[in-house]
Enzyme design. Structure first.
Site, PDB file in Angstrom:
ATOM      1  N   GLU B  46      -1.401   7.686 -46.203  1.00 51.66           N
ATOM      2  CA  GLU B  46      -0.376   7.078 -46.553  1.00 51.66           C
ATOM      3  C   GLU B  46      -0.241   7.186 -47.955  1.00 51.66           C
ATOM      4  O   GLU B  46      -1.260   6.439 -48.827  1.00 51.66           O
ATOM      5  CB  GLU B  46      -0.491   5.462 -46.081  1.00 51.66           C
ATOM      6  CG  GLU B  46      -0.162   5.728 -44.515  1.00 51.66           C
ATOM      7  CD  GLU B  46      -0.354   3.924 -44.055  1.00 51.66           C
ATOM      8  OE1 GLU B  46      -0.150   3.297 -44.520  1.00 51.66           O
ATOM      9  OE2 GLU B  46      -0.908   4.106 -42.676  1.00 51.66           O
ATOM     10  N   ASP B  57       1.999  -7.384 -50.742  1.00 54.90           N
ATOM     11  CA  ASP B  57       0.845  -6.757 -51.103  1.00 54.90           C
ATOM     12  C   ASP B  57      -0.272  -7.849 -51.595  1.00 54.90           C
ATOM     13  O   ASP B  57       0.319  -8.700 -52.676  1.00 54.90           O
ATOM     14  CB  ASP B  57       0.828  -5.541 -52.211  1.00 54.90           C
ATOM     15  CG  ASP B  57       1.243  -4.373 -51.411  1.00 54.90           C
ATOM     16  OD1 ASP B  57       0.415  -3.964 -50.367  1.00 54.90           O
ATOM     17  OD2 ASP B  57       2.377  -3.690 -51.397  1.00 54.90           O
TER      18      ASP B  57
END
Lengths: 400, 305
Positions: B46, B57
């Site tokens: 990824e 995040d």
């Protein structure tokens, strides 16, 4: 309720702006809010609790003050909507009272919020103290420094203030961190967003809760002048909640001119500005599609304004819609213009405004008004929190 | 055939997917990391394209995104880099990032560039599946790019079915509510969150059957992400799903491994220099190559230290 072209559709869009661009982790919370907010805030029980608290606790209705000396100087009828006289010193409490009642109905035990100037943080900490709820406020580390009195207030009220050190250490970064907290505590926590930003239904929810400002204006102006609708309404715009609330009742009457004052910092040409509509273009931040100050690759540009409450690179989707449809005009007001307007209001009417509200006051000098016009300026907050900025700025000002 | 589908056809267990942020630690490390992970035996990669405000995040990936942007990473540069390994890299690659970056680049231009650069799928956490279906579904399909959905522990069964019907390639199962990199173990059976109540088999894995929302039964491979940080957590995730995704822990390794520091002061005239133990430095002045670090990391995750 009458359907206006300025209320969002069922997916939360005002024209092309709005929506709910959120990660799957928040989908449950957002869908719950989307499904329930209207039924709750439009219920008679909610309205009754909400308005009782605004009256008995916050001191509403706030006065609509005919500013005589300013009216004389600018040769028009200037009225100040005194949101600065609310409990906690700004219009932010209207939204917080409403959302804490909503959170109770949703069974949430923990409240989080972001804050820039600290006004929304203080208002949130206040209603949490009132309701005995746990409260965590995220605040950019730079704002923690420049708005120290509000940090003390929040702590005294029992809130945990978390300084945010990422990015520019201001409002945008505080909002990022609040969203991360919500992602990590989805089931027990309600996020009280402080402005008409964020994913649907927040922009509409906050606008409805703040609309009390304009409904009061209409009532009070009618009492004073025999006409409920003003000719002009002026408000400062960061995310845009006091403006949304101040414009709300008049959106569908095209005869009412609406003017928003954006913070242009050191000037739009310098790049040190937070005037989103002047400098931005459509983008996606904090859950909605709206104007955004960004570079060509979509990286959000760090804004600048002397006013912590307007120091935000985005703006509520309602305002992007009002801007692109031409319903509302938005002027850029620099730090300098705001400071001068703050001084003028203080010396002529004996009212020290918040730096944010001073941006709205500065519009008086930039626009011309007819002598028979009723010009309402939303004085969103008081200047107590800004005294150190003012004293730095005016230290060279001669005593009078 | 899409490389992700081919992967799951050939292998249905112990799938290791590794995330990294493009442009980190250095701007031009992208292809070295891809090559390193591919040769080390990762199954899927990824590639995170950085955004200034990554709300889903945690601190580790935030910091790497910030540094990547400082290094000058953007989508033009990234697609330029990826086009250089079009012939050599065969591993399935997924692009992951936030919607505003894609929106400003142009969604059509982005998807076409993905297709041209050998990308098989896209994960955009803040692009809800509803918006994808309304506006971009055809675009993705026509260019052979898989849209991969996330499922969280809060996702109710009906919505899991809905997401299963939309997601292509695999379903990204979050082991917990949180942002990336939080160091908590999987407190509950991660697969519970994809169960529809009637079809889950305890300890079951492989492609997971769910009742379809559009009437056609289908199964979809699952990968578990968030909180996977060592061999034990990887192995546990692999018992519940087809495999797992590791992101923050790999970024942490790239950050903490001091041998990877590109220290110009230690360079000699030939531009490379030697390390304390006499080994020649890599071309970028490192004491060890990114390839070696990738190999160590993948081995540790697969086999333990």
């Amino acid at each position: 309720m009458v359907k206006s072209r300025f209320t969002p559709d069922e997916r939360g869009y005002y024209g092309e702006f709005g929506g709910a661009f959120i990660p799957e982790m928040l989908m449950g919370n957002i869908q719950e809010l989307q499904e329930r907010y209207l039924e709750i805030v439009e219920s008679e029980m909610f309205k009754s609790e909400f308005h009782s608290l605004l009256r008995d606790y916050s001191g509403r209705p706030t006065p609509l003050y005919p500013a005589m000396r300013l009216s004389e100087k600018y040769k028009t009828h200037v009225f100040l909507k005194r949101e600065d006289l609310n409990h906690t010193g700004a219009h932010k409490i209207n939204n917080c009272v409403g959302q804490v009642l909503l959170a109770e109905k949703l069974g949430k035990k923990r409240i989080i919020a972001e804050t820039g100037a600290g006004q929304h943080g203080v208002a949130t900490a206040t209603v949490c103290a009132l309701k005995g709820l746990e409260c965590v406020v995220y605040m950019g580390a730079l704002d923690v420094e420049r708005q120290a009195p509000n940090v003390t207030k929040m702590k005294m009220l029992g809130a945990t203030v978390v300084p945010v050190h990422s990015g520019n250490k201001t409002l945008k970064d505080a909002t990022n961190e609040a969203m991360r907290d919500w992602i990590s505590h989805p089931s027990d926590t309600h996020y009280i967003i402080g402005s008409v930003v964020g994913p649907h239904p927040y922009p509409d929810l906050v606008a409805r809760l703040q609309s009390v400002i304009s409904y009061e204006v209409a009532f009070q102006l009618d009492e004073k002048t025999g006409k409920p609708d003003p000719d002009v309404v002026i408000a400062c715009v960061g995310g845009g909640s006091n403006a949304a609330g101040g414009f709300y009742a008049f959106l569908d009457n095209p005869d009412v001119k609406l003017i928003g004052a954006e913070a242009a910092g050191l000037g739009n040409e310098t790049g040190e500005s937070a005037a989103t509509l002047a400098l931005g273009r459509t983008g996606i931040l904090h859950g909605s599609k709206s104007y955004l100050i960004q570079d060509i690759y979509g990286q959000v540009t760090e804004p600048y304004s002397i006013s912590a409450g307007l120091d935000y690179p985005g703006i509520g989707p309602l305002h992007s819609h009002l801007y692109t449809t031409g319903r509302c005009r938005y002027l850029s007001i620099t730090d300098q213009e705001a400071l001068e307007a703050a001084m003028e209001l203080t010396r002529m009417e004996g009212i020290i405004p918040a730096l944010e509200s001073a941006h709205a006051m500065a519009v008086l000098r930039k626009e011309s008004f007819r002598p028979d016009e009723n010009v309402v300026i939303i004085l969103s907050g008081r200047g107590d929190k800004d005294m150190s900025t003012y004293s730095n700025y005016f230290k060279n000002e001669p005593d009078r | 055939m899409n490389r992700i589908d081919k992967l799951f056809q050939q292998k249905d267990h112990n799938i290791l997917s590794v995330y990294f942020t493009a442009g980190y630690p250095e701007l031009n490390d992208t292809n070295l990391i891809i090559k390193g992970l591919e040769e080390a035996g990762a199954d899927l990669i990824e590639i995170g394209f950085p955004f200034s405000d990554p709300v889903a995040d945690g601190p580790v990936i935030q910091a790497s995104s910030h540094k990547a942007l400082e290094n000058g990473m953007n989508l033009d540069i990234l697609f330029g880099q990826l086009s250089e390994i079009l012939e050599t890299s065969r591993i399935p690659k997924v692009m992951m990032g936030y919607f505003n970056t894609v929106y400003q680049f142009g969604v059509i231009k982005f998807i076409k560039a993905c297709s041209r650069c050998g990308i098989s799928g896209v994960i955009i956490p803040d692009l809800p599946p509803e918006v994808y279906l309304d506006e971009y579904h055809t675009l993705f399909e026509e260019n052979g790019i898989h849209f991969i959905c996330l499922v969280s522990p809060q996702t109710p069964p009906e919505r899991v079915e809905y997401l299963t019907s939309i997601s292509k390639g695999f379903l990204y199962i979050l082991s917990m509510s949180g942002t990336t990199g939080a160091r908590v173990g999987m407190g509950r059976d991660a697969l519970l969150c994809v169960s529809t109540g009637e079809r889950v088999t305890p300890g079951g894995k492989r492609a997971h059957a769910v009742r379809p929302y559009n009437g056609t039964p289908r199964t979809i491979p699952t990968l578990i992400g968030f909180g996977i940080h060592n061999h034990q957590s990887f192995a546990r995730a692999c018992q519940q799903a087809n495999g797992a995704i590791i992101g923050s822990e790999f970024i942490r390794r790239l950050t903490d491994d001091r041998r990877l520091m590109t220290d110009g002061r230690l360079m000699t005239e030939d531009g490379r220099g030697v390390t304390e133990d006499g080994r020649r430095r890599t071309e970028d002045g490192r004491r060890v190559s990114l390839g070696e670090v990738c190999e160590e990391f993948v081995n540790e995750i697969r086999r333990g230290k």
